[in-house]
Write a protein that holds these residues in place. Structure first.
Motif, short mmCIF file in Angstrom:
data_model
loop_
_atom_site.label_atom_id
_atom_site.label_comp_id
_atom_site.label_asym_id
_atom_site.label_seq_id
_atom_site.Cartn_x
_atom_site.Cartn_y
_atom_site.Cartn_z
N GLN A 173 -9.27 10.17 7.34
CA GLN A 173 -9.48 8.89 7.29
C GLN A 173 -9.58 8.15 8.79
N TYR A 174 -10.16 7.03 8.61
CA TYR A 174 -10.68 6.31 9.94
C TYR A 174 -9.45 5.50 10.11
N ILE A 175 -9.02 5.41 11.21
CA ILE A 175 -8.03 4.74 11.89
C ILE A 175 -8.40 3.82 12.95
N PRO A 176 -8.70 2.52 12.96
CA PRO A 176 -8.90 1.83 14.24
C PRO A 176 -7.99 1.53 15.27
N GLY A 177 -8.42 1.23 16.46
CA GLY A 177 -7.26 0.44 17.51
C GLY A 177 -7.20 -0.92 17.21
N ILE A 178 -5.77 -1.05 17.06
CA ILE A 178 -5.47 -2.61 16.74
C ILE A 178 -4.95 -3.23 17.83
N ASP A 179 -5.71 -4.57 18.20
CA ASP A 179 -5.07 -5.36 19.41
C ASP A 179 -3.50 -5.46 19.31
N ALA A 180 -2.68 -4.98 20.32
CA ALA A 180 -1.27 -5.15 20.21
C ALA A 180 -0.88 -6.62 19.79
N THR A 181 -1.55 -7.44 20.34
CA THR A 181 -1.00 -8.93 19.94
C THR A 181 -1.26 -9.42 18.59
N ARG A 182 -1.57 -8.47 17.81
CA ARG A 182 -1.49 -8.68 16.26
C ARG A 182 -0.13 -8.38 15.76
N ALA A 183 0.45 -7.77 16.65
CA ALA A 183 1.95 -7.54 16.01
C ALA A 183 2.73 -8.62 15.41
N ALA A 184 3.33 -8.62 14.33
CA ALA A 184 3.62 -9.97 13.60
C ALA A 184 5.05 -9.63 13.07
N THR A 185 5.71 -10.73 12.56
CA THR A 185 7.20 -10.50 11.82
C THR A 185 7.06 -10.62 10.34
N ARG A 186 5.88 -11.00 9.92
CA ARG A 186 5.69 -10.95 8.42
C ARG A 186 4.11 -10.46 7.98
N GLN A 187 4.31 -9.35 7.29
CA GLN A 187 3.00 -8.61 7.04
C GLN A 187 2.86 -8.14 5.44
N ILE A 188 1.76 -8.02 5.00
CA ILE A 188 1.49 -7.60 3.73
C ILE A 188 0.53 -6.42 3.43
N ILE A 189 0.60 -5.62 2.59
CA ILE A 189 -0.21 -4.27 2.54
C ILE A 189 -0.43 -4.22 1.05
N PRO A 190 -1.95 -4.28 0.71
CA PRO A 190 -2.19 -4.02 -1.06
C PRO A 190 -2.53 -2.64 -0.92
N GLY A 191 -2.95 -2.39 -2.36
CA GLY A 191 -3.63 -0.97 -2.57
C GLY A 191 -2.50 0.27 -2.53
N VAL A 192 -1.42 -0.07 -2.68
CA VAL A 192 -0.26 1.12 -2.58
C VAL A 192 -0.20 1.62 -4.01
N ARG A 193 -0.39 3.01 -3.93
CA ARG A 193 -0.54 4.04 -5.08
C ARG A 193 0.31 5.02 -5.10
N LEU A 194 1.08 5.39 -6.48
CA LEU A 194 2.14 6.12 -6.56
C LEU A 194 1.87 6.89 -7.69
N SER A 195 2.05 8.18 -7.66
CA SER A 195 1.94 9.25 -9.15
C SER A 195 3.36 9.96 -9.23
N LYS A 196 4.04 10.17 -10.43
CA LYS A 196 4.83 10.63 -10.55
C LYS A 196 4.75 12.46 -10.64
N ASP A 197 3.51 12.51 -10.44
CA ASP A 197 2.95 13.96 -10.52
C ASP A 197 2.47 14.45 -9.26
N SER A 198 2.92 15.06 -8.58
CA SER A 198 2.59 15.36 -7.05
C SER A 198 1.04 16.10 -6.95
N THR A 199 0.57 16.62 -8.01
CA THR A 199 -0.68 17.26 -8.15
C THR A 199 -1.89 16.51 -8.49
N THR A 200 -1.58 15.42 -9.03
CA THR A 200 -2.58 14.39 -9.59
C THR A 200 -2.29 13.06 -9.05
N GLY A 201 -3.22 12.13 -9.10
CA GLY A 201 -3.24 10.81 -8.81
C GLY A 201 -2.94 10.81 -7.38
N PHE A 202 -2.17 9.67 -6.80
CA PHE A 202 -2.24 9.34 -5.47
C PHE A 202 -0.67 9.25 -4.89
#
Length: 357
Positions: free
Chosen positions: A128-157
């Motif tokens: 995975q590509y991981i960018p360098g993020i400006d340290a001034t972007r640190a914030a007290t409230r954030q949100i992250i989309p695209g979280v994926r879970l699978s109950k089977d550890s060999t399939t899904g994500f």
């Protein structure tokens, strides 16, 4: 191993990587992962200035107070690029470690990274590509989309959430895992010492190991600024993507699913916050019920039938309001639903409590 930058990654870098003298790579590794993966991180640094840049690379290992961290200083020539493969191994002599990397420079430097693992079945690698993020972007409230879970550890994500503490005090982040409709699946807490990083499995953190969800998201909040991300990994191939947190400028809301049946609501007590939008999702599982809410101000219902909020069996009906005042209020059945044979339960006892804090 050299990194091949694709047109897509260069386009992303152009938007995400603004030259800065203080940047954070939120995740770097030289460590084993799940399902026979072993991750390492490579760096690329580009000096955009007209003179040589002195660059301090500061390793922030996971779950360690890094008030006095290990620092390695490099020079990047004017308008040149510097390549650092296996950064934790080659610069910091780490053999099994993970964390974040702070990059402080004497002039504007762009820094990017790739965290990857060699393929066990064919030539090449995946990562995975991981960018360098400006340290001034640190914030007290954030949100992250695209979280994926699978109950089977060999399939899904599977998904891992990481936070980076860029401050001098202990960091405590409250996280809420929500489904696509905004319903709260679970809440949890993550902590990190000063100038430190921590990462954990979303499924384990929220006790969701028996659940599959392909479209969840995270809300994160803390008293002081931080950086956050999710790494989503394909359980079958080990391939992964990096999703940085975005600022959350919106107003949080409470979403709660409530089951209605003769002669009770479950859960029967709801805690909400004054001034925040509340959406209650009612589902009748036996016969028709109605629902009313008192004392919280204007209430809207998605199935208003002649002034009554009707709960049709096996359908979700939403009731929304923004409570004005703190206190304890009631919700109750408004459609007569009979009584138990012994008279101890019935329509009049089918009530719940809303606690506004």
């Amino acid at each position: 191993m050299k990194i091949l930058f694709t047109i897509a990654s260069l386009a992303l870098a152009a938007t995400a990587a603004v030259a800065s003298t203080d940047k954070i790579i939120p995740a770097v590794a030289k460590t084993a992962g799940a399902n026979n993966t072993f991750f390492q991180s490579d760096l690329r640094l580009v000096n955009t200035g007209a003179t040589d840049a002195s660059v301090d690379l500061i390793f922030l290992p996971s779950n360690v107070d890094d008030t006095n961290p290990t620092t390695v200083t490099l020079t990047v020539g004017a308008r040149t690029s510097r390549q650092v493969d296996d950064a934790l191994g080659s610069l910091f002599q780490q053999t099994n470690a993970g964390g974040a990397l702070r990059v402080k420079s004497s002039s504007d430097v762009i820094v990017e990274s790739r965290t990857y693992t060699p393929s066990a079945t064919c030539p090449g690698s995946y990562g995975q590509y991981i960018p360098g993020i400006d340290a001034t972007r640190a914030a007290t409230r954030q949100i992250i989309p695209g979280v994926r879970l699978s109950k089977d550890s060999t399939t899904g994500f599977r998904s891992n959430v990481g936070i980076v503490n860029v401050g001098v005090g202990q960091l405590a982040v409250t996280l809420t895992l929500r489904d696509a409709e905004g319903g709260s699946l679970a809440t949890a807490m993550m902590t990190a010492p000063p100038f430190s990083h921590t990462q954990t499995s979303v499924a384990t953190l929220f006790a969701q190991t028996s659940s599959t969800n392909d479209n969840a998201f995270l809300e994160l909040s803390a008293a002081t600024g931080f950086l956050a991300y999710v790494s989503v990994v394909d359980n079958s191939s080990g391939d992964s993507i990096f999703i940085p947190a975005d600022l959350d400028p919106g107003t949080p809301r409470t979403v709660q699913l409530i089951t209605a049946r003769q002669w009770s609501f479950s859960p029967s007590t709801i805690e909400v916050v004054a001034g925040q939008l509340v959406t209650l999702q009612f589902k009748a599982i036996d016969i028709e019920h109605g629902v009313g809410v008192s004392g919280v101000g204007a209430v809207s219902c998605s199935n208003d039938q002649g002034g009554q909020c009707l709960l049709t069996p096996n359908q979700i009906v939403t009731v929304s309001f923004t409570p004005r005042d703190k206190g304890t209020f009631a919700f109750f059945c408004t459609r007569f639903c009979f009584e138990s044979a012994d008279g101890t339960q019935g329509h009049l006892t089918m009530r719940g409590t809303i606690v506004v804090k």
